[in-house]
Design an enzyme around this catalytic site. Sequence first.
Site, mmCIF file in Angstrom:
data_model
loop_
_atom_site.group_PDB
_atom_site.id
_atom_site.type_symbol
_atom_site.label_atom_id
_atom_site.label_comp_id
_atom_site.label_asym_id
_atom_site.label_seq_id
_atom_site.Cartn_x
_atom_site.Cartn_y
_atom_site.Cartn_z
ATOM 1 N N ASN A 42 -33.815 -30.368 94.766
ATOM 2 C CA ASN A 42 -35.253 -30.345 95.040
ATOM 3 C C ASN A 42 -35.512 -30.747 96.494
ATOM 4 O O ASN A 42 -34.769 -31.541 97.090
ATOM 5 C CB ASN A 42 -36.071 -31.180 94.049
ATOM 6 C CG ASN A 42 -35.595 -32.602 93.861
ATOM 7 O OD1 ASN A 42 -34.431 -32.921 94.076
ATOM 8 N ND2 ASN A 42 -36.504 -33.467 93.451
ATOM 9 N N GLU A 55 -34.038 -26.143 90.502
ATOM 10 C CA GLU A 55 -33.710 -24.896 89.796
ATOM 11 C C GLU A 55 -34.139 -23.686 90.619
ATOM 12 O O GLU A 55 -33.407 -22.711 90.770
ATOM 13 C CB GLU A 55 -34.427 -24.830 88.439
ATOM 14 C CG GLU A 55 -34.061 -25.933 87.473
ATOM 15 C CD GLU A 55 -34.961 -27.161 87.586
ATOM 16 O OE1 GLU A 55 -35.305 -27.554 88.725
ATOM 17 O OE2 GLU A 55 -35.300 -27.725 86.540
HETATM 18 N N1 THU Z 1 -38.300 -31.437 89.872
HETATM 19 C C1 THU Z 1 -37.255 -30.544 89.883
HETATM 20 O O1 THU Z 1 -36.567 -30.395 90.893
HETATM 21 N N2 THU Z 1 -37.032 -29.823 88.767
HETATM 22 C C2 THU Z 1 -37.743 -29.921 87.613
HETATM 23 O O2 THU Z 1 -37.607 -29.114 86.737
HETATM 24 C C3 THU Z 1 -38.660 -31.060 87.465
HETATM 25 C C4 THU Z 1 -39.172 -31.643 88.736
HETATM 26 C C5 THU Z 1 -38.558 -32.210 91.085
HETATM 27 C C6 THU Z 1 -39.813 -31.823 91.819
HETATM 28 C C7 THU Z 1 -40.096 -33.083 92.596
HETATM 29 O O3 THU Z 1 -39.364 -33.058 93.804
HETATM 30 C C8 THU Z 1 -39.543 -34.204 91.720
HETATM 31 O O4 THU Z 1 -38.681 -33.571 90.779
HETATM 32 C C9 THU Z 1 -40.593 -35.000 90.989
HETATM 33 O O5 THU Z 1 -41.456 -34.159 90.305
#
Ligand code: THU
Length: 132
Positions: A42, A55
Amino acid sequence: MDKKLLIEKALEAREKAYVPYSKFRVGACLLTEDGKIYTGCNIEISSYSPTLCAERTAIFKAVSEGDRKIKAIAVVGDSDFTYPCGVCRQVIREFGKDATIIVANSVDDYREYKLEELLPHSFGPEDLDNKK
Ligand code: THU
C-alpha cells in the site's frame, strides 16, 4: 500452486509499504494464470484519496505488463487476517472471476477463499455484453 511462496512474497512486499499516515502496512502477491508473480504494497498520499491498496498495486503492475489473468492473490496486513477492501475485491473481479484469495497472518496461518465467496452476485465485464 505454491501458496506459502505467495504468502512469503506478500510478507516481503509488506516491508515496502509507504504508510506514514495510517502506519498500517499491507503486502500482496499475485499469481497469474501463466505462473508469473507480481507483488505490491500500500502507498499512502498526504491528500489521502490517491492512496493505493497493496492488492491494486500488484494488480496494476501485472496488467500494465500485459498480464490480465489473476489465478490467486495473497494478502498480508497488520491486523489479524486483513481482508481485501471492497474496491480491491471489485478490481480482482475484473481480472480474476475465479481467483483464489489467500488471507494470511503467516505462511502457516492462512485462510483461502474464492472471489465469489468474498464478492457474491458481482458485477463484471460480462454484464456489459449481456445488456437487455
Ligand atoms: N489497505 C490495503 O492496502 N488493502 C486493503 O485491502 C485494506 C486497506 C490499506 C489502505 C491504507 O493504506 C491502509 O491499509 C489503511 O486503510
